[in-house]
Design a protein around this motif. Structure first.
Motif, PDB file in Angstrom:
ATOM      1  N   LEU B 147      58.885  36.206  27.813  1.00  0.00           N
ATOM      2  CA  LEU B 147      59.031  35.376  29.007  1.00  0.00           C
ATOM      3  C   LEU B 147      57.700  35.281  29.747  1.00  0.00           C
ATOM      4  O   LEU B 147      57.148  36.305  30.166  1.00  0.00           O
ATOM      5  CB  LEU B 147      60.080  35.972  29.957  1.00  0.00           C
ATOM      6  CG  LEU B 147      61.501  36.082  29.418  1.00  0.00           C
ATOM      7  CD1 LEU B 147      62.386  36.815  30.416  1.00  0.00           C
ATOM      8  CD2 LEU B 147      62.081  34.702  29.125  1.00  0.00           C
ATOM      9  N   PRO B 148      57.174  34.072  29.900  1.00  0.00           N
ATOM     10  CA  PRO B 148      55.923  33.918  30.651  1.00  0.00           C
ATOM     11  C   PRO B 148      56.062  34.425  32.083  1.00  0.00           C
ATOM     12  O   PRO B 148      57.146  34.368  32.670  1.00  0.00           O
ATOM     13  CB  PRO B 148      55.677  32.410  30.641  1.00  0.00           C
ATOM     14  CG  PRO B 148      56.408  31.925  29.439  1.00  0.00           C
ATOM     15  CD  PRO B 148      57.630  32.804  29.342  1.00  0.00           C
ATOM     16  N   THR B 149      54.971  34.928  32.614  1.00  0.00           N
ATOM     17  CA  THR B 149      54.942  35.395  33.998  1.00  0.00           C
ATOM     18  C   THR B 149      54.026  34.472  34.803  1.00  0.00           C
ATOM     19  O   THR B 149      53.225  33.729  34.228  1.00  0.00           O
ATOM     20  CB  THR B 149      54.413  36.841  34.068  1.00  0.00           C
ATOM     21  OG1 THR B 149      53.161  36.899  33.380  1.00  0.00           O
ATOM     22  CG2 THR B 149      55.386  37.801  33.405  1.00  0.00           C
ATOM     23  N   PRO B 150      54.121  34.507  36.141  1.00  0.00           N
ATOM     24  CA  PRO B 150      53.266  33.627  36.946  1.00  0.00           C
ATOM     25  C   PRO B 150      51.782  33.906  36.692  1.00  0.00           C
ATOM     26  O   PRO B 150      51.395  35.041  36.398  1.00  0.00           O
ATOM     27  CB  PRO B 150      53.643  33.991  38.383  1.00  0.00           C
ATOM     28  CG  PRO B 150      55.013  34.566  38.283  1.00  0.00           C
ATOM     29  CD  PRO B 150      55.064  35.275  36.964  1.00  0.00           C
ATOM     30  N   ALA B 151      50.973  32.870  36.829  1.00  0.00           N
ATOM     31  CA  ALA B 151      49.525  33.012  36.631  1.00  0.00           C
ATOM     32  C   ALA B 151      48.970  34.006  37.631  1.00  0.00           C
ATOM     33  O   ALA B 151      49.421  34.094  38.769  1.00  0.00           O
ATOM     34  CB  ALA B 151      48.852  31.653  36.791  1.00  0.00           C
ATOM     35  N   SER B 152      47.965  34.773  37.180  1.00  0.00           N
ATOM     36  CA  SER B 152      47.382  35.796  38.050  1.00  0.00           C
ATOM     37  C   SER B 152      46.603  35.165  39.197  1.00  0.00           C
ATOM     38  O   SER B 152      46.551  35.707  40.295  1.00  0.00           O
ATOM     39  CB  SER B 152      46.462  36.697  37.231  1.00  0.00           C
ATOM     40  OG  SER B 152      45.382  35.947  36.712  1.00  0.00           O
ATOM     41  N   GLY B 153      45.955  34.051  38.913  1.00  0.00           N
ATOM     42  CA  GLY B 153      45.185  33.373  39.946  1.00  0.00           C
ATOM     43  C   GLY B 153      43.902  34.082  40.327  1.00  0.00           C
ATOM     44  O   GLY B 153      43.269  33.749  41.317  1.00  0.00           O
ATOM     45  N   ASN B 154      43.521  35.109  39.541  1.00  0.00           N
ATOM     46  CA  ASN B 154      42.311  35.853  39.908  1.00  0.00           C
ATOM     47  C   ASN B 154      41.213  35.708  38.868  1.00  0.00           C
ATOM     48  O   ASN B 154      40.427  36.611  38.662  1.00  0.00           O
ATOM     49  CB  ASN B 154      42.631  37.341  40.123  1.00  0.00           C
ATOM     50  CG  ASN B 154      43.169  37.998  38.867  1.00  0.00           C
ATOM     51  OD1 ASN B 154      43.335  37.323  37.849  1.00  0.00           O
ATOM     52  ND2 ASN B 154      43.452  39.281  38.928  1.00  0.00           N
ATOM     53  N   ASP B 155      41.201  34.566  38.230  1.00  0.00           N
ATOM     54  CA  ASP B 155      40.165  34.347  37.226  1.00  0.00           C
ATOM     55  C   ASP B 155      38.888  33.921  37.927  1.00  0.00           C
ATOM     56  O   ASP B 155      38.586  32.738  38.083  1.00  0.00           O
ATOM     57  CB  ASP B 155      40.632  33.277  36.232  1.00  0.00           C
ATOM     58  CG  ASP B 155      39.769  33.294  34.978  1.00  0.00           C
ATOM     59  OD1 ASP B 155      38.656  33.836  35.035  1.00  0.00           O
ATOM     60  OD2 ASP B 155      40.216  32.754  33.961  1.00  0.00           O
ATOM     61  N   GLU B 156      38.156  34.929  38.361  1.00  0.00           N
ATOM     62  CA  GLU B 156      37.005  34.657  39.218  1.00  0.00           C
ATOM     63  C   GLU B 156      35.871  33.953  38.496  1.00  0.00           C
ATOM     64  O   GLU B 156      34.952  33.455  39.112  1.00  0.00           O
ATOM     65  CB  GLU B 156      36.493  35.960  39.846  1.00  0.00           C
ATOM     66  CG  GLU B 156      35.807  36.915  38.884  1.00  0.00           C
ATOM     67  CD  GLU B 156      36.761  37.789  38.083  1.00  0.00           C
ATOM     68  OE1 GLU B 156      36.274  38.659  37.361  1.00  0.00           O
ATOM     69  OE2 GLU B 156      37.985  37.598  38.161  1.00  0.00           O
ATOM     70  N   ASP B 157      35.910  33.921  37.191  1.00  0.00           N
ATOM     71  CA  ASP B 157      34.800  33.325  36.450  1.00  0.00           C
ATOM     72  C   ASP B 157      34.992  31.832  36.213  1.00  0.00           C
ATOM     73  O   ASP B 157      34.175  31.209  35.547  1.00  0.00           O
ATOM     74  CB  ASP B 157      34.621  34.049  35.116  1.00  0.00           C
ATOM     75  CG  ASP B 157      34.267  35.516  35.339  1.00  0.00           C
ATOM     76  OD1 ASP B 157      33.320  35.770  36.091  1.00  0.00           O
ATOM     77  OD2 ASP B 157      34.951  36.379  34.790  1.00  0.00           O
ATOM     78  N   GLY B 158      36.068  31.292  36.718  1.00  0.00           N
ATOM     79  CA  GLY B 158      36.280  29.864  36.610  1.00  0.00           C
ATOM     80  C   GLY B 158      36.697  29.402  35.225  1.00  0.00           C
ATOM     81  O   GLY B 158      36.674  28.213  34.924  1.00  0.00           O
ATOM     82  N   LEU B 159      37.063  30.348  34.362  1.00  0.00           N
ATOM     83  CA  LEU B 159      37.529  29.961  33.032  1.00  0.00           C
ATOM     84  C   LEU B 159      38.986  29.525  33.135  1.00  0.00           C
ATOM     85  O   LEU B 159      39.703  29.901  34.053  1.00  0.00           O
ATOM     86  CB  LEU B 159      37.390  31.136  32.061  1.00  0.00           C
ATOM     87  CG  LEU B 159      35.947  31.643  31.859  1.00  0.00           C
ATOM     88  CD1 LEU B 159      35.947  32.921  31.048  1.00  0.00           C
ATOM     89  CD2 LEU B 159      35.115  30.572  31.171  1.00  0.00           C
ATOM     90  N   GLU B 160      39.401  28.750  32.171  1.00  0.00           N
ATOM     91  CA  GLU B 160      40.763  28.232  32.243  1.00  0.00           C
ATOM     92  C   GLU B 160      41.791  29.354  32.093  1.00  0.00           C
ATOM     93  O   GLU B 160      41.524  30.390  31.481  1.00  0.00           O
ATOM     94  CB  GLU B 160      40.986  27.177  31.156  1.00  0.00           C
ATOM     95  CG  GLU B 160      40.944  27.734  29.749  1.00  0.00           C
ATOM     96  CD  GLU B 160      41.170  26.644  28.711  1.00  0.00           C
ATOM     97  OE1 GLU B 160      41.815  26.940  27.700  1.00  0.00           O
ATOM     98  OE2 GLU B 160      40.702  25.522  28.932  1.00  0.00           O
TER      99      GLU B 160
END
Lengths: 55, 187
Positions: B147-160
């Motif tokens: 089951l997918p979980t919500p996106a972390s939103g903390n990809d500080e490097d701007g990668l997809e």
């Protein structure tokens, strides 16, 4: 976990994740509880691929 | 938990599911080999035939010809050979007290019959994230639920944002998510 840099071979990308895991398990950089930083990942990518300059 | 519903055709197009089902069928008939954790505490489930790593730094490791990588998704295994449920990130709504969730129990290989084959691989819509999970049934009665979980939103490097789960097969690489998206590329 952040995205990893795209590698030329898809299989290489999977292998690189295993390599990063091996590095962490052996205590090679980073902390036990944290992922590598982007710069640390790039360093290990150079080690893994043998390529000095990554575009 | 009411995260999984079956009648969400208004959220995820039936044509999408038909196409994804076709891709997921790559797993059907493949024998389960082993599971292991990889970088980022992501679980990888290996099926098919054992292949040696081609890279010298991983010479001691083998992998499956078909690798299901769960990325950041939650997962659960209902064992078909032992009365246990193990997993990570999912709290089952059950009246009994399940065994503590941990990966070590799965990596031990004790909860799936050696050589058990995939009998079904079924993509499932997951609400409220409008994303797509996966159920993998084995012929020993075991079943993985992803089951997918919500996106972390903390990809500080701007990668997809990484996909929710992916399947690396001998000739194809399937990535599903984030959201109700899928992408296939030749290996």
């Amino acid at each position: 976990m952040p995205s990893l840099p795209a590698l030329a071979s898809r299989r290489l990308e999977f292998d690189f994740r295993d390599y990063l895991h091996e590095c962490k398990e052996s205590g090679d950089g980073g902390s036990a509880s944290k992922d590598f930083t982007h710069d640390e990942i790039l360093e290990r990518l150079k080690e893994f691929t043998g390529v000095e300059e990554l575009s | 938990m009411n995260a999984v519903e079956s009648n969400v055709e208004h959220v995820v197009e039936p044509e999408f599911f038909a196409k994804l089902q076709e891709q997921a069928n790559m797993l059907v008939g493949q024998p389960y080999l082993f599971s292991r954790v990889t970088y980022g505490d992501e679980l990888t489930i290996h099926f098919g035939t054992e292949r040696a790593h081609t890279h010298s730094k991983l010479a001691a490791k083998v992998r499956g010809s078909h690798v299901l990588s769960l990325r950041g998704s939650a997962w659960m295994l209902r064992s078909g050979v032992n009365p246990v449920i193990i997993g990570c990130g999912i709290t089952p709504s059950m009246s009994f007290n399940p065994k503590p969730f941990n990966v070590t129990a799965l990596e031990s290989g004790a909860h799936i019959r050696p050589g058990a084959r995939v009998s079904k691989a079924i993509p499932i819509p997951v609400l409220p994230m409008k994303s797509v999970g996966l159920i993998v049934d084995l012929d020993d009665g075991s079943a993985f639920t992803i089951l997918p979980t919500p996106a972390s939103g903390n990809d500080e490097d701007g990668l997809e944002e990484p996909c929710d789960w992916e399947l690396l097969a001998p000739h194809e690489w399937l990535r599903v998510g984030p959201g109700a998206t899928m992408k296939t590329d030749p290996v």
